[in-house]
Design an enzyme around this catalytic site. Structure first.
Site, PDB file in Angstrom:
ATOM      1  N   GLU A   1       1.093  -1.269   0.235  1.00 34.93           N
ATOM      2  CA  GLU A   1       0.212   0.045  -0.158  1.00 34.93           C
ATOM      3  C   GLU A   1       1.417   1.267  -0.054  1.00 34.93           C
ATOM      4  O   GLU A   1       1.347   1.754   0.879  1.00 34.93           O
ATOM      5  CB  GLU A   1      -0.274   0.141   1.326  1.00 34.93           C
TER       6      GLU A   1
ATOM      7  N   CYS B   1      -3.340   7.647   4.382  1.00 37.45           N
ATOM      8  CA  CYS B   1      -2.925   7.236   3.280  1.00 37.45           C
ATOM      9  C   CYS B   1      -4.164   7.215   2.482  1.00 37.45           C
ATOM     10  O   CYS B   1      -3.796   7.367   0.971  1.00 37.45           O
ATOM     11  CB  CYS B   1      -2.583   5.785   3.698  1.00 37.45           C
TER      12      CYS B   1
END
Length: 681
Positions: free
Chosen positions: A255, A294
C-alpha cells in the site's frame, strides 16, 4: 531515557547501542529511543514458523476467532493509557480514536467473521465439480493456512490500526506475525503489543515485534511467508524487488503513495445538502490526523463554473479549525508526527506550487493553541489552486503527506473521470452527487483506477463512514501507484494468508477429507431417524431414503388454493401451447413441501429445534400428476454454534442435501436445507 523493547522469541529484548531518539511531536522533547541492533532476525522467522505457526494452524477458525475477541476485550481495558501515549504523536482524541479503537474494532470484526467459516482448521473454497461420466471422479478446492510467517512493515501514521488490521486477518487465517512499525511512532505500537503479550491469550510465537530497523529480515523469507508493506512507493519498490522475495515467490502486498480524489458532481448547486456535504468532507479529510492518512483527499475536482465558490467555502471551513496541543479539548487538529515529516511536507508543497498557487494557509507560520509552533511539528492546512490540471501535472504526481489538497476545475463528466485517472491509481475516490446517472457514469469510468469509490449524497451522509475510512469487510488497497494490493476485505483478506489447493478423487474420498458430503458419495444408513439424533451424534454422510408419494391433480389444485398461486402453468390446461410444459405442472414449492412431509420425523418431540432456512433450491424437472416422488436426505455439513448466554440451549446448525427423485430415478428438485439441532450438553 526509556528504551523500547523488541519482542523476540517469547522475550522482551532491547537492541544494542543508543538507538534512534523518539520525540514528542507537540513539544519537541525526546522521551524514548528505539533500536533493533543485534537482533537475530533469522531466528525470529524460524521461531514464528516452528512455534507460532503450528500452534495457530492446528486451531480451528472458531478458536482463532474467539482468540481475537479475547485480545480485543483485553485491549479495551487499557484504552486510557493508549490515548495518553498517542497524544505524543500529535494526534487529537478523535485522531487517536480512529487509530486505537478503530484497530481494536478490526479484531472484533474478524472475530465475528469466524462464523462464516467451518469449525475446522481449513475451509472448502467454492463449488465442487464432477469430472467424470459415472460420477466417480470429482474435484474441489480447499484453503489451508500457509506454513510461514506474515511480516508486516508498517507506516508511522497509524501505529495501532496499521498493526491490528493486518494481524487480525493473518491470525484468523492461522499464520503468526512479525510486526515492524515505523520507528518514529513505534512507542505506541510497543505499548499495545506489551498488553497483548501480558494477556497470555496468544499462543507462543503468534506475535513478535521489531522497534527499529528491519535489518536483514527479508534475507530470510521463504516461500510460505507473506510480506506486507505500507509506506512510500520508492521504499515499496525496493522491498518488493528484494532477491529473496523474487527467488522464493513470496506474496508481497503493498500500500503506497495514493493521490486520492473527490469530485463535486455537475448537478450540485450552492446551498444544496450535497454542497455542504462536499465542503465538510474535504475539510475533514484535510485535517483529521493532520492529513497524515493514506486515504486523505489530495485532489479536489470541481465544475469550472463553481471553482471560486467552492475554494472559498473550503477556506472558510478550514479557518474554523483550531490547531494546537491535542490535549486541549478545543483543538481539532494536532501536529504532524515529527519535524522530519513536517520538512518533507514543505518540500513536496514547494514542488506543487511550481505550477499552482496557495489560496489558503501558509508555509511559514501557523497559529496554535497551548503549544509552541516552533518546537512542535505544526503546519497550517494548505489549499492549493491548480487552474490548468491537464498542463500542470505535478498535482497528479506529487503527494504532500499532510493537511494539503489541490483544487482543480473540470468541464464535463468525461474530464472529471480523466482527471481522476491521472493519479495513476489510488486507494479511494469519492463523488458527491444526487444524480444517479452521474454517479453510475463515474463509477463505471473510474472504477478500474481506484480500490474503493464512495458515492455521497443526502441519503447516506449521516451514517456514512466517510471518504477516509477503510472498513474491515471491504478491501483496502488500490491499483497502480497505490501499490496494486489488497488488505482486509472480510473473507477475501483471510484467503491471502492461505494456500488454495485443488483436490481430486472419488466423492467418498473428498467427503472424508473435507468433512462435507459430496454429491455421488455413498450414504450411511441406520435404524434411527436422523431427526431423532442430537447434534454430536449426527455424522456427515448419514442418509435417509424415504417412502414414496404419488402426486395427484387434487394435490396441485389444493396447493394452488392454499397458497393462492394460480400461475397458469399449474391451473390452466388451455394456455400451455408454446410453453415448456405438456400439462399442468405441480408447484415447485409443493414438491419441496411434499418432500418435507416424507423426510420429517413427526413421531415425537426430538432434538431438532427448528427449520433454520434454505441455502439452495433448484427445480430441475417438471412433476405432473401421476408422478411418484421420493427423497434421498443426507447430512451434508455440521456447523458449530456458540452459546452467547449460559441460559442458551446448546445447539448447532446442520445442512441437509435434499434430493427429490421421481419414479424413473431422475432428480426433479435439489435443495440444501438447514435445521437447528440441540446438543446433548
Amino acid at each position: 531515557m526509556n528504551k523500547l523493547g523488541n519482542y523476540v522469541g517469547g522475550n522482551w529484548i532491547t537492541g544494542d547501542g543508543d538507538g534512534q531518539l523518539l520525540y514528542n511531536a507537540v513539544t519537541g522533547e525526546a522521551f524514548a529511543a528505539a533500536s533493533s541492533k543485534g537482533l537475530d532476525f533469522k531466528s525470529m522467522t524460524e521461531y514464528a514458523r516452528k512455534v507460532g505457526n503450528p500452534a495457530l494452524r492446528k486451531m480451528s477458525f472458531h478458536e482463532r476467532g474467539r482468540m481475537l475477541r479475547a485480545v480485543a476485550l483485553h485491549l479495551q481495558q487499557h484504552l486510557p493509557e493508549f490515548y495518553d501515549i498517542s497524544y505524543r504523536s500529535g494526534a487529537t482524541k478523535a485522531d487517536s480514536w480512529i487509530d486505537i479503537e478503530g484497530g481494536i474494532g478490526n479484531l472484533f470484526s474478524y472475530a465475528s467473521l469466524r462464523r462464516r467459516f467451518p469449525n475446522e482448521s481449513f475451509a472448502v473454497d467454492g463449488e465442487s465439480h464432477n469430472l467424470s461420466k459415472e460420477n466417480s471422479f470429482m474435484g474441489t478446492h480447499i484453503l489451508v493456512p500457509k506454513e510461514g510467517v506474515a511480516i508486516h512493515i508498517n507506516a508511522f501514521n497509524f501505529p495501532v490500526w496499521g498493526m491490528l488490521e493486518k494481524v487480525a486477518v493473518n491470525w484468523l487465517a492461522g499464520m503468526p506475525a512479525i510486526v515492524k512499525p515505523a520507528t518514529v511512532t513505534s512507542y505506541l505500537t510497543e505499548a499495545v503489543v506489551r498488553e497483548i503479550i501480558n494477556s497470555g491469550i496468544l499462543p507462543d510465537g503468534a506475535l513478535q515485534l521489531i522497534c527499529g530497523s528491519a535489518g536483514d529480515i527479508l534475507d530470510h523469507v521463504q516461500s510460505q511467508d507473506v510480506v506486507t508493506f505500507t509506506g512510500s512507493a520508492t521504499t515499496g519498490l525496493m522491498l518488493r524487488s528484494h532477491p529473496a522475495i523474487l527467488r522464493e515467490s513470496v506474496p508481497f502486498n503493498m500500500e503506497a503513495d495514493s493521490l486520492n480524489c473527490i469530485i463535486l458532481g455537475n448537478d450540485v448547486l450552492p446551498g444544496s445538502p450535497e454542497w455542504d456535504i462536499f465542503i465538510k468532507e474535504v475539510r475533514k479529510e484535510m485535517t483529521v490526523k493532520a492529513g497524515q492518512k493514506c486515504t486523505a483527499i489530495r485532489r479536489i475536482f470541481v465544475p469550472e463554473n463553481k471553482m471560486e465558490d467552492v475554494w472559498k467555502g473550503i477556506a472558510t471551513a478550514l479557518q474554523q479549525t483550531t490547531i494546537g496541543n491535542p490535549l486541549n479539548k478545543n483543538v481539532r487538529m494536532g501536529s504532524l508526527a515529527g519535524q522530519t515529516q513536517k520538512q518533507e511536507v514543505i518540500e513536496q508543497v514547494t514542488k506543487l506550487l511550481a505550477g499552482s498557487q496557495l489560496v489558503y494557509g501558509s508555509l511559514d507560520s501557523v497559529e496554535v493553541v497551548d503549544a509552541d509552533a516552533t518546537k512542535g511539528a505544526f503546519i497550517s492546512p494548505l489549499l492549493i489552486l491548480n487552474d490548468k490540471p491537464f498542463v500542470n501535472t505535478a498535482s497528479h504526481d506529487v503527494e504532500a503527506f499532510g493537511p494539503v489538497s489541490t483544487i482543480m476545475p473540470y468541464k464535463n463528466d468525461d474530464e472529471a473521470i480523466e482527471l481522476s485517472r491521472m493519479g495513476k491509481g489510488s486507494l479511494v475516490s469519492s463523488i458527491v452527487t444526487a444524480d444517479t446517472a452521474v454517479a453510475r457514469k463515474y463509477v463505471m469510468g473510474a472504477g478500474a483506477w481506484h480500490g474503493r469509490i464512495l458515492v455521497l449524497d443526502r441519503n447516506c451522509a449521516k451514517e456514512s463512514t466517510g471518504h477516509g475510512s477503510p472498513l474491515p469487510l471491504l478491501v483496502h488497497g488500490g491499483p497502480g501507484r497505490a501499490g496494486g494490493g489488497e488488505e482486509m476485505g472480510g473473507i477475501r483478506g483471510v484467503k491471502h494468508y492461505m494456500q488454495r489447493v485443488a483436490i481430486q478423487g472419488s466423492p467418498d474420498m473428498i467427503t472424508a477429507i473435507t468433512n462435507q458430503y459430496q454429491a455421488g458419495a455413498g450414504g450411511h444408513h441406520d435404524d434411527v431417524h436422523p431427526f431423532r439424533k442430537y447434534f454430536e451424534d449426527l455424522n456427515v454422510g448419514e442418509q435417509l431414503l424415504t417412502g414414496r408419494r404419488t402426486i395427484t391433480e387434487a394435490d396441485i389444485a389444493n396447493f394452488a388454493n392454499l397458497s393462492w398461486d394460480h400461475f397458469y402453468a399449474h391451473t390452466d390446461h388451455t394456455s400451455l401451447e408454446g410453453t415448456l410444459f405438456e400439462k399442468p405442472v405441480a408447484h415447485g414449492y409443493f414438491i419441496l413441501s411434499a418432500a418435507a412431509g416424507l423426510f420429517v420425523d413427526s413421531s415425537a418431540k426430538g432434538p431438532v429445534l427448528l427449520n433454520y432456512g434454505l441455502d439452495e433450491l433448484r427445480f430441475v424437472k417438471p412433476v405432473y400428476a401421476g408422478a411418484t416422488i421420493m427423497v434421498r436426505f443426507t447430512c451434508k455439513e455440521k456447523i458449530e454454534q456458540e452459546q452467547k448466554l449460559d441460559t442458551d440451549i446448546p445447539k448447532g446448525i446442520v445442512k441437509w442435501l435434499v434430493e427429490v427423485m421421481d419414479q424413473t430415478g431422475e432428480q426433479v428438485a435439489i435443495a440444501t436445507i438447514l435445521t437447528m439441532v440441540q446438543k446433548k450438553n
